[in-house]
Design a protein around this motif. Structure first.
Motif, short mmCIF file in Angstrom:
data_model
loop_
_atom_site.label_atom_id
_atom_site.label_comp_id
_atom_site.label_asym_id
_atom_site.label_seq_id
_atom_site.Cartn_x
_atom_site.Cartn_y
_atom_site.Cartn_z
N ASP A 1 4.27 7.36 4.00
CA ASP A 1 3.19 6.53 4.52
C ASP A 1 2.60 5.65 3.43
O ASP A 1 2.34 4.45 3.66
N PHE A 2 2.39 6.23 2.25
CA PHE A 2 1.87 5.45 1.13
C PHE A 2 2.81 4.29 0.81
O PHE A 2 2.36 3.15 0.60
N ALA A 3 4.11 4.58 0.75
CA ALA A 3 5.09 3.54 0.41
C ALA A 3 5.08 2.41 1.44
O ALA A 3 5.16 1.23 1.09
N ALA A 4 4.95 2.77 2.71
CA ALA A 4 4.90 1.76 3.77
C ALA A 4 3.65 0.90 3.63
O ALA A 4 3.69 -0.33 3.80
N ALA B 1 4.11 -1.43 0.69
CA ALA B 1 5.06 -2.50 1.05
C ALA B 1 4.39 -3.56 1.93
O ALA B 1 4.77 -4.74 1.90
N ALA B 2 3.36 -3.13 2.65
CA ALA B 2 2.62 -4.06 3.51
C ALA B 2 1.52 -4.80 2.75
O ALA B 2 0.81 -5.61 3.35
N GLY B 3 1.38 -4.52 1.46
CA GLY B 3 0.44 -5.26 0.64
C GLY B 3 -0.76 -4.50 0.13
O GLY B 3 -1.59 -5.06 -0.58
N GLU B 4 -0.88 -3.23 0.48
CA GLU B 4 -2.01 -2.44 -0.01
C GLU B 4 -1.78 -1.99 -1.44
O GLU B 4 -0.63 -1.89 -1.90
N ALA B 5 -2.87 -1.68 -2.16
CA ALA B 5 -2.78 -1.25 -3.54
C ALA B 5 -2.37 0.23 -3.62
O ALA B 5 -2.88 1.05 -2.86
N PRO B 6 -1.46 0.58 -4.53
CA PRO B 6 -1.05 1.98 -4.66
C PRO B 6 -2.22 2.92 -4.93
O PRO B 6 -2.30 4.01 -4.34
N ARG C 1 -5.94 19.42 2.95
CA ARG C 1 -4.97 18.87 2.00
C ARG C 1 -5.34 17.43 1.70
O ARG C 1 -5.77 16.70 2.60
N PHE C 2 -5.15 17.03 0.45
CA PHE C 2 -5.57 15.70 0.02
C PHE C 2 -4.53 15.14 -0.94
O PHE C 2 -4.00 15.85 -1.79
N MET C 3 -4.23 13.85 -0.79
CA MET C 3 -3.35 13.16 -1.73
C MET C 3 -3.94 11.80 -2.09
O MET C 3 -4.58 11.16 -1.26
N ARG C 4 -3.71 11.38 -3.32
CA ARG C 4 -4.19 10.08 -3.80
C ARG C 4 -3.07 9.39 -4.57
O ARG C 4 -2.43 9.99 -5.44
N GLY C 5 -2.83 8.12 -4.27
CA GLY C 5 -1.73 7.38 -4.87
C GLY C 5 -1.93 7.08 -6.34
O GLY C 5 -3.06 6.97 -6.83
N ILE C 6 -0.82 6.93 -7.05
CA ILE C 6 -0.81 6.60 -8.47
C ILE C 6 -0.06 5.28 -8.65
O ILE C 6 1.07 5.13 -8.18
N ARG C 7 -0.68 4.35 -9.32
CA ARG C 7 -0.11 3.02 -9.56
C ARG C 7 0.65 3.00 -10.89
O ARG C 7 0.22 3.63 -11.87
N VAL C 8 1.75 2.28 -10.95
CA VAL C 8 2.46 2.06 -12.20
C VAL C 8 1.73 0.99 -13.00
O VAL C 8 1.66 -0.17 -12.57
N GLY D 1 2.75 -2.18 -11.09
CA GLY D 1 2.13 -2.44 -9.80
C GLY D 1 2.74 -1.67 -8.64
O GLY D 1 2.19 -1.68 -7.54
N GLU D 2 3.86 -0.99 -8.88
CA GLU D 2 4.49 -0.23 -7.82
C GLU D 2 3.80 1.13 -7.64
O GLU D 2 2.99 1.55 -8.48
N LEU D 3 4.13 1.80 -6.56
CA LEU D 3 3.64 3.15 -6.31
C LEU D 3 4.47 4.14 -7.11
O LEU D 3 5.68 4.25 -6.89
#
Length: 204
Positions: free
Chosen positions: A118-121, A124-129, A147-154, A189-191
């Motif tokens: 879901d994060f990757a989608a 890909a649609a323009g949201e920030a990682p 349960r909780f998850m938070r994205g990490i940006r490169v 800038g990638e996930l």
């Protein structure tokens, strides 16, 4: 290579490569107060914040004492101890995962993999990682309240350890510690992946 960048580079490596060594036993399920859900989410976010802060501080100390190459084994020696302490202090289970892991112990479970997709989608649609957040409250196993998850940006320094062109010295050290490494080829800038937390029921 600019030696001043190495503490940042290695800190980025630590955040994705290290897996907690032990998990605290979840508490028995209990009926919480009306604000139990908010308390569980706050606990999850606080645990992630403390883990990141303590890993960075400890890695910087290792760098000062032993130099860049001496800090490569940080993930296998000191980071699991810190993660275990954070889990114990907050009464949660936590770690980091990705679709392409450096440490095989960080491989995503089924629920984590679904969130990562879901994060990757979204990205890909323009949201920030780094803006990716997922809070799971329904259909959880017995004994798990949230349960909780938070994205990490490169970030740019991360690409020196996870990018497409890696310094041979760093690459050699990574290969020695993580022979099954799959966490390269990223662009800024990638996930990169995500932090994850499980809050046991009855912990507020």
């Amino acid at each position: 290579m600019n030696r001043h960048l190495l503490p940042i580079i290695l800190a980025a490596t630590v955040l994705m490569a290290c897996q907690p060594a032990t998990d605290p036993t979840p508490a028995e399920p209990q009926v919480g107060p009306p604000d139990a859900d908010e308390a569980s989410l706050a606990r999850a976010e606080a645990a992630i914040g403390e883990l990141g802060m303590r890993l960075r501080a400890a890695l910087q100390g290792r760098m000062q004492a032993e130099g860049p190459l001496g800090a490569i084994d940080f993930c296998t020696v000191q980071a699991p101890v810190i993660a275990s302490e954070v889990m114990q202090a907050h009464g949660v289970r936590l770690g980091r995962t990705s679709e392409r892991v450096r440490n095989p112990a960080n491989a995503a479970t089924e629920w984590q993999a679904a969130v990562l997709r879901d994060f990757a989608a979204n990205v890909a649609a323009g949201e920030a990682p780094e803006a990716q957040r997922a809070v799971l409250r329904d259909g959880l196993p017995d004994g798990v309240a949230l349960r909780f998850m938070r994205g990490i940006r490169v970030e740019a320094p991360c690409t020196l350890c996870h990018g497409r062109e890696i310094d041979p010295g760093i690459a050699k050290a990574i290969a020695a510690n993580y022979p099954d490494d799959a966490a390269t080829g990223y662009r800024e800038g990638e996930l990169r992946g995500a932090f994850w937390v499980e809050v046991p029921a009855g912990i507020h």
